[in-house]
Design a protein around this motif. Sequence first.
Motif, PDB file in Angstrom:
ATOM      1  N   ILE A 163       0.793  -1.314   0.080  1.00  0.00           N
ATOM      2  CA  ILE A 163       0.098   0.033   0.053  1.00  0.00           C
ATOM      3  C   ILE A 163       0.979   1.177  -0.155  1.00  0.00           C
ATOM      4  CG2 ILE A 163      -0.322  -0.294   2.638  1.00  0.00           C
ATOM      5  CD1 ILE A 163      -2.874   1.231   2.196  1.00  0.00           C
ATOM      6  N   PRO A 164       0.694   2.116  -0.875  1.00  0.00           N
ATOM      7  CA  PRO A 164       1.362   3.349  -1.057  1.00  0.00           C
ATOM      8  C   PRO A 164       1.167   4.332   0.082  1.00  0.00           C
ATOM      9  CG  PRO A 164      -0.205   3.411  -2.407  1.00  0.00           C
ATOM     10  CD  PRO A 164      -0.273   2.245  -1.974  1.00  0.00           C
ATOM     11  N   ALA A 165       1.321   3.940   1.522  1.00  0.00           N
ATOM     12  CA  ALA A 165       0.836   4.667   2.550  1.00  0.00           C
ATOM     13  C   ALA A 165       1.449   6.181   2.736  1.00  0.00           C
ATOM     14  CB  ALA A 165       1.349   4.056   3.718  1.00  0.00           C
ATOM     15  N   THR A 166       2.733   6.437   2.429  1.00  0.00           N
ATOM     16  CA  THR A 166       3.419   7.827   2.501  1.00  0.00           C
ATOM     17  C   THR A 166       2.779   8.407   1.351  1.00  0.00           C
ATOM     18  OG1 THR A 166       5.630   6.683   3.584  1.00  0.00           O
ATOM     19  CG2 THR A 166       5.592   8.912   2.324  1.00  0.00           C
ATOM     20  N   GLU A 167       2.406   7.807   0.197  1.00  0.00           N
ATOM     21  CA  GLU A 167       1.982   8.807  -0.983  1.00  0.00           C
ATOM     22  C   GLU A 167       0.496   9.210  -0.536  1.00  0.00           C
ATOM     23  OE1 GLU A 167       0.291   7.826  -5.429  1.00  0.00           O
ATOM     24  OE2 GLU A 167       2.248   6.988  -4.900  1.00  0.00           O
ATOM     25  N   LEU A 168      -0.303   8.228  -0.083  1.00  0.00           N
ATOM     26  CA  LEU A 168      -1.625   8.260   0.442  1.00  0.00           C
ATOM     27  C   LEU A 168      -1.501   9.580   1.380  1.00  0.00           C
ATOM     28  CD1 LEU A 168      -3.248   4.770   0.416  1.00  0.00           C
ATOM     29  CD2 LEU A 168      -3.750   6.673  -1.320  1.00  0.00           C
ATOM     30  N   GLY A 214      -4.557   0.600   9.437  1.00  0.00           N
ATOM     31  CA  GLY A 214      -5.642   0.704   8.690  1.00  0.00           C
ATOM     32  C   GLY A 214      -5.796  -0.746   7.654  1.00  0.00           C
ATOM     33  N   LYS A 215      -4.960  -0.813   7.064  1.00  0.00           N
ATOM     34  CA  LYS A 215      -4.806  -2.049   6.164  1.00  0.00           C
ATOM     35  C   LYS A 215      -4.644  -3.395   6.918  1.00  0.00           C
ATOM     36  CE  LYS A 215      -4.632  -3.800   1.851  1.00  0.00           C
ATOM     37  NZ  LYS A 215      -5.721  -3.993   0.992  1.00  0.00           N
ATOM     38  N   LEU A 216      -3.767  -3.279   7.779  1.00  0.00           N
ATOM     39  CA  LEU A 216      -3.646  -4.543   8.718  1.00  0.00           C
ATOM     40  C   LEU A 216      -4.953  -4.983   9.447  1.00  0.00           C
ATOM     41  CD1 LEU A 216      -2.060  -6.440  10.189  1.00  0.00           C
ATOM     42  CD2 LEU A 216      -1.614  -4.705  11.957  1.00  0.00           C
ATOM     43  N   PHE A 217      -5.706  -4.026   9.894  1.00  0.00           N
ATOM     44  CA  PHE A 217      -7.055  -4.364  10.555  1.00  0.00           C
ATOM     45  C   PHE A 217      -7.848  -4.998   9.545  1.00  0.00           C
ATOM     46  CE2 PHE A 217      -6.050  -0.465  13.593  1.00  0.00           C
ATOM     47  CZ  PHE A 217      -5.209  -1.379  14.372  1.00  0.00           C
ATOM     48  N   ARG A 218      -7.937  -4.160   8.254  1.00  0.00           N
ATOM     49  CA  ARG A 218      -9.105  -4.852   7.358  1.00  0.00           C
ATOM     50  C   ARG A 218      -8.670  -6.172   6.942  1.00  0.00           C
ATOM     51  NH1 ARG A 218     -10.062  -2.661   1.233  1.00  0.00           N
ATOM     52  NH2 ARG A 218     -11.209  -4.703   0.681  1.00  0.00           N
ATOM     53  N   VAL A 268      -6.457   5.718   9.409  1.00  0.00           N
ATOM     54  CA  VAL A 268      -6.793   4.500   9.498  1.00  0.00           C
ATOM     55  C   VAL A 268      -7.944   3.937   8.670  1.00  0.00           C
ATOM     56  CG1 VAL A 268      -8.744   4.350  11.153  1.00  0.00           C
ATOM     57  CG2 VAL A 268      -6.977   2.437  10.885  1.00  0.00           C
ATOM     58  N   GLN A 269      -9.014   4.893   8.365  1.00  0.00           N
ATOM     59  CA  GLN A 269      -9.901   4.568   7.261  1.00  0.00           C
ATOM     60  C   GLN A 269      -9.515   4.701   5.815  1.00  0.00           C
ATOM     61  OE1 GLN A 269     -13.208   4.183   8.338  1.00  0.00           O
ATOM     62  NE2 GLN A 269     -13.293   3.145   6.210  1.00  0.00           N
ATOM     63  N   ILE A 270      -8.437   5.312   5.556  1.00  0.00           N
ATOM     64  CA  ILE A 270      -7.837   5.292   4.144  1.00  0.00           C
ATOM     65  C   ILE A 270      -7.203   4.005   4.155  1.00  0.00           C
ATOM     66  CG2 ILE A 270      -5.932   6.194   3.172  1.00  0.00           C
ATOM     67  CD1 ILE A 270      -6.639   9.091   3.940  1.00  0.00           C
ATOM     68  N   GLY A 271      -6.409   3.451   4.842  1.00  0.00           N
ATOM     69  CA  GLY A 271      -5.943   2.205   4.921  1.00  0.00           C
ATOM     70  C   GLY A 271      -7.026   1.404   4.981  1.00  0.00           C
ATOM     71  N   MET A 272      -8.096   1.217   5.608  1.00  0.00           N
ATOM     72  CA  MET A 272      -9.110   0.157   5.418  1.00  0.00           C
ATOM     73  C   MET A 272      -9.919   0.032   4.302  1.00  0.00           C
ATOM     74  SD  MET A 272     -10.545   0.328   9.399  1.00  0.00           S
ATOM     75  CE  MET A 272     -11.579  -1.144   9.141  1.00  0.00           C
ATOM     76  N   TYR A 308      -8.515   1.011   1.293  1.00  0.00           N
ATOM     77  CA  TYR A 308      -7.444   0.970   0.176  1.00  0.00           C
ATOM     78  C   TYR A 308      -7.734  -0.496  -0.434  1.00  0.00           C
ATOM     79  CZ  TYR A 308      -3.312   0.972  -2.734  1.00  0.00           C
ATOM     80  OH  TYR A 308      -2.527   0.803  -3.871  1.00  0.00           O
ATOM     81  N   GLU A 309      -7.835  -0.473  -1.849  1.00  0.00           N
ATOM     82  CA  GLU A 309      -7.973  -1.741  -2.686  1.00  0.00           C
ATOM     83  C   GLU A 309      -6.632  -1.719  -3.217  1.00  0.00           C
ATOM     84  OE1 GLU A 309     -10.325  -3.862  -2.668  1.00  0.00           O
ATOM     85  OE2 GLU A 309     -11.947  -2.467  -1.298  1.00  0.00           O
ATOM     86  N   GLY A 310      -6.017  -3.143  -3.189  1.00  0.00           N
ATOM     87  CA  GLY A 310      -4.542  -3.036  -3.835  1.00  0.00           C
ATOM     88  C   GLY A 310      -3.795  -4.190  -3.125  1.00  0.00           C
TER      89      GLY A 310
END
Length: 178
Positions: free
Chosen positions: A112-117, A133-137, A170-174, A176-178
């Motif tokens: 996930i491009p977390a820094t960019e997001l 957020g991605k981890l939780f999802r 965290v919502q952005i991470g949750m 994120y599709e990819g």
Amino acid sequence: MTHEILLAGFGGQGILFAGKILAYSGLMDDKEVSWLPSYGPEMRGGTCNCSVCISDDPIGSPLVLDPSILVVMNTPSMEKFAGSVKPGGVIVSDSTMVDVKTDRTDIKAFYIPATELAQKNDLAGGANIILLGKLFRETGIVSAETFKKAVEKVVPAKKAALAANNLRAVQIGMDYEG
């Protein structure tokens, strides 16, 4: 169920803060937890990692050598720790900062491009929380409600305005599709 989590990157990326949120999330779910930070002498810009254990049973050692979950925020950490993830484990990687991928087929890896997001959403310093957020999802390790309570507990009162940004991250991470 026991989750042995290793978060790794450079000092200043919020590795220890993210680990603290994970640990508090476990506490708020009435789990046994441990949080063990480790960083190089430079602190800002030096190597940094954090071991977090969340378990239904007492934890024998806080040191995570073979993580079931790895969160990485830089290439050296990916190269150093990806091989130690337990089969069936998970890697969540900031693909903005990590330019390599694992070739392992016995684990799940999420890039996930977390820094960019974080930059695009005016959340400077929020890449670590986007990764959570991605981890939780992907793992269901804690609920969104538990995470919210943990953020409110961990963010110092004098920086309470940052809690809303962390919840957005965290919502952005949750999402994120990819």
